[in-house]
Design an enzyme around this catalytic site. Structure first.
Site, PDB file in Angstrom:
ATOM      1  N   GLU A   8      32.196  45.107  28.232  1.00  0.00           N
ATOM      2  CA  GLU A   8      32.921  46.173  28.950  1.00  0.00           C
ATOM      3  C   GLU A   8      34.166  46.589  28.160  1.00  0.00           C
ATOM      4  O   GLU A   8      34.672  45.816  27.345  1.00  0.00           O
ATOM      5  CB  GLU A   8      33.328  45.695  30.344  1.00  0.00           C
ATOM      6  CG  GLU A   8      34.314  44.532  30.324  1.00  0.00           C
ATOM      7  CD  GLU A   8      35.088  44.391  31.637  1.00  0.00           C
ATOM      8  OE1 GLU A   8      35.650  45.393  32.092  1.00  0.00           O
ATOM      9  OE2 GLU A   8      35.106  43.281  32.178  1.00  0.00           O
ATOM     10  N   LYS A  68      40.182  54.103  34.651  1.00  0.00           N
ATOM     11  CA  LYS A  68      39.188  53.096  35.035  1.00  0.00           C
ATOM     12  C   LYS A  68      37.916  53.777  35.545  1.00  0.00           C
ATOM     13  O   LYS A  68      37.974  54.661  36.400  1.00  0.00           O
ATOM     14  CB  LYS A  68      39.820  52.231  36.131  1.00  0.00           C
ATOM     15  CG  LYS A  68      39.009  51.045  36.577  1.00  0.00           C
ATOM     16  CD  LYS A  68      39.869  50.155  37.472  1.00  0.00           C
ATOM     17  CE  LYS A  68      39.059  49.108  38.190  1.00  0.00           C
ATOM     18  NZ  LYS A  68      39.891  48.219  39.003  1.00  0.00           N
ATOM     19  N   VAL A  89      32.828  46.276  34.985  1.00  0.00           N
ATOM     20  CA  VAL A  89      31.551  45.572  34.987  1.00  0.00           C
ATOM     21  C   VAL A  89      30.451  46.454  35.584  1.00  0.00           C
ATOM     22  O   VAL A  89      29.356  46.576  35.006  1.00  0.00           O
ATOM     23  CB  VAL A  89      31.663  44.235  35.763  1.00  0.00           C
ATOM     24  CG1 VAL A  89      30.294  43.608  35.985  1.00  0.00           C
ATOM     25  CG2 VAL A  89      32.588  43.267  35.030  1.00  0.00           C
ATOM     26  N   ASP A 121      37.712  45.647  50.879  1.00  0.00           N
ATOM     27  CA  ASP A 121      37.756  45.771  49.419  1.00  0.00           C
ATOM     28  C   ASP A 121      36.809  44.762  48.772  1.00  0.00           C
ATOM     29  O   ASP A 121      37.117  43.569  48.629  1.00  0.00           O
ATOM     30  CB  ASP A 121      39.190  45.551  48.914  1.00  0.00           C
ATOM     31  CG  ASP A 121      39.354  45.933  47.452  1.00  0.00           C
ATOM     32  OD1 ASP A 121      38.331  46.248  46.805  1.00  0.00           O
ATOM     33  OD2 ASP A 121      40.499  45.934  46.963  1.00  0.00           O
ATOM     34  N   ALA A 124      32.659  46.986  43.350  1.00  0.00           N
ATOM     35  CA  ALA A 124      31.333  47.559  43.052  1.00  0.00           C
ATOM     36  C   ALA A 124      30.589  46.712  42.020  1.00  0.00           C
ATOM     37  O   ALA A 124      29.381  46.871  41.849  1.00  0.00           O
ATOM     38  CB  ALA A 124      31.479  48.987  42.545  1.00  0.00           C
ATOM     39  N   ASP A 125      31.309  45.811  41.354  1.00  0.00           N
ATOM     40  CA  ASP A 125      30.636  44.900  40.413  1.00  0.00           C
ATOM     41  C   ASP A 125      29.491  44.162  41.111  1.00  0.00           C
ATOM     42  O   ASP A 125      28.433  43.933  40.520  1.00  0.00           O
ATOM     43  CB  ASP A 125      31.612  43.847  39.865  1.00  0.00           C
ATOM     44  CG  ASP A 125      32.676  44.444  38.956  1.00  0.00           C
ATOM     45  OD1 ASP A 125      32.646  45.673  38.716  1.00  0.00           O
ATOM     46  OD2 ASP A 125      33.543  43.676  38.497  1.00  0.00           O
ATOM     47  N   LYS A 142      37.367  36.570  39.323  1.00  0.00           N
ATOM     48  CA  LYS A 142      38.811  36.452  39.133  1.00  0.00           C
ATOM     49  C   LYS A 142      39.469  35.616  40.222  1.00  0.00           C
ATOM     50  O   LYS A 142      39.153  35.731  41.394  1.00  0.00           O
ATOM     51  CB  LYS A 142      39.433  37.842  39.028  1.00  0.00           C
ATOM     52  CG  LYS A 142      39.342  38.346  37.580  1.00  0.00           C
ATOM     53  CD  LYS A 142      39.598  39.798  37.469  1.00  0.00           C
ATOM     54  CE  LYS A 142      38.424  40.529  38.048  1.00  0.00           C
ATOM     55  NZ  LYS A 142      38.549  41.901  38.230  1.00  0.00           N
TER      56      LYS A 142
HETATM   57  N1  PSU Z   1      38.303  40.672  34.280  1.00  0.00           N
HETATM   58  C1  PSU Z   1      39.336  40.626  33.412  1.00  0.00           C
HETATM   59  N2  PSU Z   1      40.056  41.745  33.203  1.00  0.00           N
HETATM   60  C2  PSU Z   1      39.703  42.928  33.811  1.00  0.00           C
HETATM   61  C3  PSU Z   1      38.593  42.980  34.700  1.00  0.00           C
HETATM   62  C4  PSU Z   1      37.938  41.813  34.906  1.00  0.00           C
HETATM   63  O1  PSU Z   1      39.630  39.591  32.840  1.00  0.00           O
HETATM   64  O2  PSU Z   1      40.367  43.917  33.550  1.00  0.00           O
HETATM   65  C5  PSU Z   1      38.166  44.280  35.302  1.00  0.00           C
HETATM   66  C6  PSU Z   1      36.647  44.391  35.076  1.00  0.00           C
HETATM   67  O3  PSU Z   1      36.414  45.619  34.424  1.00  0.00           O
HETATM   68  C7  PSU Z   1      36.071  44.387  36.460  1.00  0.00           C
HETATM   69  C8  PSU Z   1      37.155  45.084  37.219  1.00  0.00           C
HETATM   70  O4  PSU Z   1      34.833  45.032  36.526  1.00  0.00           O
HETATM   71  O5  PSU Z   1      38.332  44.460  36.688  1.00  0.00           O
HETATM   72  C9  PSU Z   1      37.013  44.928  38.706  1.00  0.00           C
HETATM   73  O6  PSU Z   1      37.837  45.850  39.336  1.00  0.00           O
HETATM   74  P1  PSU Z   1      37.772  46.027  40.927  1.00  0.00           P
HETATM   75  O7  PSU Z   1      38.234  44.724  41.482  1.00  0.00           O
HETATM   76  O8  PSU Z   1      38.705  47.171  41.237  1.00  0.00           O
HETATM   77  O9  PSU Z   1      36.344  46.353  41.269  1.00  0.00           O
HETATM   78 MN    MN Z   2      38.230  47.450  44.943  1.00  0.00          MN
END
Ligand code: PSU
Ligand code: MN
Length: 285
Positions: A8, A68, A89, A121, A124-125, A142
């Site tokens: 990614e 993003k 992702v 929340d 979408a991953d 995470k």
């Molecule tokens: N893991 C990391 N750094 C990041 C992300 C994940 O170490 O920047 C990013 C990835 O691109 C992941 C996104 O898909 O955060 C998820 O964002 P959200 O929680 O808004 O779906």
């Molecule tokens: Mn989100």
């Protein structure tokens, strides 16, 4: 098919890691994939064009400011010709699948956020993981997410979750969350056999959850305190929606006095290395 590993771009952009660590992360991930005998393919939207593989002369742009792009934003980023849309992702899996790539490496996937019963929340991953037939290698999800709820959701969605040489789900910067994984694997060949069997039955995503290498891991208890501080800081700054993850990652780097950054690099490189081994095993299968 040659062994390819999709990567990614969000993690390499200003949204994922601070400069100059992001360029180091990119170099280390590309080198790890190549050293493992596979072809690294960074996904991104550049000047409105979807890329699965980015030439070296654009790596500096990949490590710069970006908008993003999750899976639902891909058409918008292309249609509106965004200069640089960094793929998360979910977007990366979508682009990689469109090219027939079977393996993807990231740092940590998004998942179910803490407080999700109020905010709804959920990254979408998880939807992309559920529906697209790729192996994703990540250091779990995470740390600042609701990891138990994230595992539950993946069970509901029939995502295969495999602990890489571990019985416990990793917590990104820490080697374990204390939560068990449903299955453990110990080799790339094993992952390839499982993925082929799963896909032959019409299955979707396979998540290989690999703990950060021991020498780079942070302590879970200290980390939890830093996460609480980071979540408070992000909330106080009033960010919401897709801005939350980049904000919390930045606040976490501050709350750990920068210690989370080398850990993030080490885990991303480790995941790229494992992904290459799995891609090679799948190509030989
Ligand atoms: N893991 C990391 N750094 C990041 C992300 C994940 O170490 O920047 C990013 C990835 O691109 C992941 C996104 O898909 O955060 C998820 O964002 P959200 O929680 O808004 O779906
Ligand atoms: Mn989100």
């Amino acid at each position: 098919m040659t062994a390819c590993v999709a990567l990614e771009s969000t993690i390499f952009s200003h949204l994922g890691l601070p400069s100059p660590h992001n360029l180091e992360a990119l170099d280390r991930c590309l080198s790890a994939v190549r050293a493992g005998g596979a072809d690294p393919r960074i996904t991104a939207i550049l000047d409105g064009v979807a890329h699965v593989g980015v030439d070296e002369d654009r790596h500096e742009q990949i490590c710069g400011p970006a908008r993003k792009v999750a899976a639902r934003d891909l058409g918008v980023a292309i249609g509106q010709r965004w200069a640089y849309g960094a793929t998360t992702v979910s977007a990366s899996l979508t682009l990689a699948a469109s090219e027939g790539i079977e393996v993807f490496a990231t740092g940590g996937i998004g998942g179910v956020h803490r407080g999700w019963t109020d905010t709804a929340d959920i990254s979408a991953d998880l939807g992309a993981l559920a529906s697209l037939p790729l192996v994703t290698v990540s250091a779990g999800a995470k740390i600042f997410l609701d990891l138990a709820a994230t595992l539950e959701r993946m069970e509901t969605d029939s995502v295969v979750v495999l602990g890489w040489q571990t019985d416990e789900f990793p917590a990104f910067h820490a080697r374990s969350s204390g939560l068990p994984v449903p299955h453990r694997v110990d080799s790339a060949d094993e992952v390839a056999r499982i993925a082929r069997a799963h896909w032959a039955l019409g299955g979707g995503g396979v998540l290989v959850a690999a703990p950060v290498p021991e020498d780079a891991a942070l302590d879970l208890v200290q980390l939890e305190m830093a996460v609480d501080a980071a979540l408070d800081a992000a909330e106080a700054s009033g960010v919401a929606g897709p801005a939350i993850t980049p904000a919390v990652l930045g606040a976490l780097a501050d709350a750990t006095d920068g210690e989370s950054v080398p850990t993030n690099l080490a885990l991303a490189e480790n995941n790229a290395r494992i992904a290459a081994a799995i891609a090679v095993a799948l190509a030989e299968d």
